[in-house]
Enzyme design. Structure first.
Site, PDB file in Angstrom:
ATOM      1  N   SER A  96      53.069  61.558  23.765  1.00  0.00           N
ATOM      2  CA  SER A  96      51.741  61.164  24.246  1.00  0.00           C
ATOM      3  C   SER A  96      50.733  61.040  23.108  1.00  0.00           C
ATOM      4  O   SER A  96      50.856  60.199  22.247  1.00  0.00           O
ATOM      5  CB  SER A  96      51.269  62.160  25.310  1.00  0.00           C
ATOM      6  OG  SER A  96      50.144  61.696  26.006  1.00  0.00           O
ATOM      7  N   ASP A 230      46.189  56.095  23.994  1.00  0.00           N
ATOM      8  CA  ASP A 230      46.999  57.005  23.182  1.00  0.00           C
ATOM      9  C   ASP A 230      48.423  56.459  23.091  1.00  0.00           C
ATOM     10  O   ASP A 230      48.722  55.359  23.571  1.00  0.00           O
ATOM     11  CB  ASP A 230      46.972  58.427  23.741  1.00  0.00           C
ATOM     12  CG  ASP A 230      47.715  58.561  25.066  1.00  0.00           C
ATOM     13  OD1 ASP A 230      47.892  57.539  25.765  1.00  0.00           O
ATOM     14  OD2 ASP A 230      48.110  59.691  25.405  1.00  0.00           O
ATOM     15  N   ASP A 232      51.393  56.814  24.426  1.00  0.00           N
ATOM     16  CA  ASP A 232      52.174  56.324  25.556  1.00  0.00           C
ATOM     17  C   ASP A 232      51.305  55.664  26.622  1.00  0.00           C
ATOM     18  O   ASP A 232      51.773  55.350  27.711  1.00  0.00           O
ATOM     19  CB  ASP A 232      53.018  57.447  26.169  1.00  0.00           C
ATOM     20  CG  ASP A 232      52.174  58.527  26.825  1.00  0.00           C
ATOM     21  OD1 ASP A 232      50.986  58.670  26.462  1.00  0.00           O
ATOM     22  OD2 ASP A 232      52.708  59.249  27.694  1.00  0.00           O
ATOM     23  N   ASP A 234      49.000  56.622  28.627  1.00  0.00           N
ATOM     24  CA  ASP A 234      48.598  57.253  29.888  1.00  0.00           C
ATOM     25  C   ASP A 234      47.177  57.810  29.785  1.00  0.00           C
ATOM     26  O   ASP A 234      46.629  58.317  30.758  1.00  0.00           O
ATOM     27  CB  ASP A 234      49.576  58.357  30.308  1.00  0.00           C
ATOM     28  CG  ASP A 234      49.566  59.573  29.395  1.00  0.00           C
ATOM     29  OD1 ASP A 234      48.997  59.499  28.281  1.00  0.00           O
ATOM     30  OD2 ASP A 234      50.139  60.609  29.790  1.00  0.00           O
TER      31      ASP A 234
END
Length: 426
Positions: A96, A230, A232, A234
Site C-alpha cells: 500500500s 498511494d 496500490d 486504495d
C-alpha cells in the site's frame, strides 16, 4: 493483530519478515481454508512483487487452486475481479502506502471483502500447520483486466467530465495502469506524473502521502483538481485550487449529493469532531469504528450504509466499491464539484486542532501498567474539551498517539508526555 496479519493483511520488509518462503506457505494456507477453486492474484509495482507472486502462486497451485493472474492493478480492482469471476478469493501483493522495501499480501473473500480477524486467524493456523496436498491447480492470465476495471469505473461514475481538467500523481504505483484512461473515457483533460511502473520509486516523495508534490506541480497551471494515489491506489489525497484538503472534508464532500442510508456516514475513532458536528447540522450522523478501512467496510456491509472513510484517504462508496478505492473516489469528487461546465465550491470543514505522533515500540507497551495509568489520566484531563487515542499501528512496530483539543497548547503538552514515556521504554 495476529502473528502474521496486521490491520491490513500481512506486511513487512521483503527479505526480513516477509519473503518467498512465507508467500508459498500463505498460498497453501489459503487453499486449505477456502478450498479448491479459482483465485484472482494481482500486485502493485514493487521490485519484490514478481518473486512473491511466483511463490504465492506456486503455493496456491500446489494446494489445487486455479489461479487467475491480472498483473499490476489497484487493490480495489482485484476485489472487483474476485466478484466478477465468482472466485473463492482475491489476493493483492502490495504494501500500500509503505516504502519500496516493504511488501504485503492482502486477501479478499469472493464478495470482495477483506477477511475478518477470525478468518485471518484460521489462515494463520494453516500457515503454521500445513496440510498434505495431493493435486496441482492451473494458472492463466486475464490479459484485459486493466480494461475491464476501466470499464467498471466509467460505468459506475457515468458522468460527463468534458471540459474538466484533472492532475494525477500515480506515485509510481498501480494507479498508473488505469487512472488516466478512466478519466479520459469520461471526457476529462488529464495531466499525469509519476506513472512509470518503477517499483523502486513507489511512494517515494510522491503519491497520497506526499500531496505537496502534486500541489507544487500544479503551480502556474490552470488546473484546480489534483489527485494523488498511494502505491496500490486504495488511498487518495486531494488538492483543490492550490491547497491540500484534509481527509474529513473530502469525505464530507463526497457525500454531499449522495442519498445516505439512514443519513449515516461511517468514520473512525480518528475522524475529526468537526465532521461529526457538520453532519449533525445537516441532519445526518457519524458512526465511528476502529482505525482501518476493513472495520469501516465491515460495519457498512452489515448495516447497509453506503458511505464511509478515514482521514488517511480511504473512501468507500458502497456497493460500488467494497474497499477503499482512490480512483473511484477521485471521480466521485470530480462529479460533485464539476457542474454545468465549471468547477463549483468545495465545502471545507473548520477542523478542531488535532496532532499525532508515532514512536517505535514493542506492542507489549500497551499492557504496561504505567502506560494504562497514563492513558487514563490524560483521558480524564481532556474530558469535555478534547479526545485522546493511543493505539498500536497495524502496519509498523509503532505506538500512535492522537490528541484532539480546542486548546492547541494542551495537545502539545499531552503528546510531549507520551513521547517521553514511550522513548524511555525502548
Amino acid at each position: 493483530m495476529g502473528k502474521y496479519f496486521g490491520t491490513d493483511g500481512i506486511r513487512g520488509k521483503y527479505g526480513d519478515n516477509l519473503d518467498a518462503a512465507l508467500a508459498y506457505k500463505v498460498g497453501l494456507a489459503i487453499v486449505a481454508y477456502f478450498g479448491k477453486g479459482e483465485v484472482v492474484v494481482g500486485r502493485d509495482t514493487r521490485v519484490s512483487g514478481p518473486e512473491i507472486e511466483a511463490a504465492l502462486i506456486k503455493g496456491l497451485k500446489t494446494g489445487g487452486a486455479d489461479v487467475l493472474r491480472v498483473g499490476v492493478l489497484p487493490t480495489p480492482a482485484i476485489a472487483r475481479m474476485a466478484i466478477k469471476y465468482n472466485a473463492l478469493c482475491g489476493i493483492v501483493i502490495s504494501a500500500s502506502h509503505n516504502p519500496p522495501e516493504y511488501n504485503g499480501i492482502k486477501i479478499f473473500d469472493g464478495s470482495g471483502v477483506k477477511l475478518s480477524e477470525e478468518q485471518e486467524g484460521s489462515i494463520e493456523y494453516y500457515i503454521e500447520n500445513p496440510t498434505e496436498m495431493r493435486s496441482v491447480g492451473s494458472e492463466r492470465e486475464i490479459p484485459d483486466a486493466q480494461r475491464q476495471y476501466i470499464d467498471y469505473l466509467v460505468e459506475t461514475v457515468d458522468y460527463d467530465f468534458k471540459g474538466a481538467k484533472v492532475w494525477l500523481d500515480c506515485g509510481y504505483g498501480a494507479a498508473s495502469t488505469v487512472a488516466k484512461q478512466a478519466f479520459e473515457r469520461l471526457g476529462a483533460t488529464v495531466a499525469i506524473e509519476n506513472y512509470a511502473l518503477r517499483g523502486e520509486k513507489i511512494n517515494c516523495g510522491c503519491g497520497a502521502l506526499h500531496p505537496d508534490y502534486v500541489l507544487h506541480s500544479m503551480v502556474g497551471t490552470d488546473y484546480k483538481l489534483g489527485f494523488a494515489y498511494d502505491g496500490d491506489a486504495d488511498r487518495l489525497a486531494f488538492v483543490f485550487d492550490g491547497r491540500v484538503m484534509d481527509g474529513d472534508s473530502v469525505l464530507y464532500n463526497i457525500g454531499r449529493e449522495l442519498d445516505l442510508k439512514d443519513n449515516v456516514v461511517v468514520g473512525t475513532i480518528l475522524t475529526n469532531t468537526a465532521l461529526e458536528r457538520r453532519l449533525e447540522k445537516d441532519g445526518r450522523r457519524l458512526i465511528r469504528t476502529p482505525v482501518g478501512d476493513k472495520y469501516i467496510c465491515d460495519l457498512m456491509f452489515k448495516k447497509g450504509y453506503n458511505l464511509g472513510g478515514e482521514q488517511s484517504g480511504h473512501y468507500i462508496v458502497y456497493p460500488q466499491a467494497t474497499t477503499g478505492d482512490g480512483i473511484m473516489s477521485s471521480m466521485f469528487i470530480t462529479k460533485t464539484l464539476y457542474k454545468n461546465g465549471r468547477i463549483g465550491e468545495f465545502l471545507e470543514l473548520s477542523l478542531l486542532p488535532q496532532k499525532a505522533i508515532a514512536e517505535y515500540a514493542d506492542q507489549s507497551i500497551m499492557y504496561d501498567k504505567e502506560m494504562i495509568a497514563l492513558i487514563e489520566e490524560y483521558t480524564e484531563r481532556l474530558s469535555g474539551i478534547g479526545r485522546l487515542i493511543v493505539r498500536m499501528s497495524g502496519t509498523e512496530p509503532k505506538v500512535r498517539v492522537m490528541c484532539e483539543c480546542e486548546d492547541a497548547k494542551k495537545i502539545d503538552e499531552t503528546l510531549a508526555v507520551f513521547k517521553k514515556f514511550i522513548t524511555t521504554r525502548r
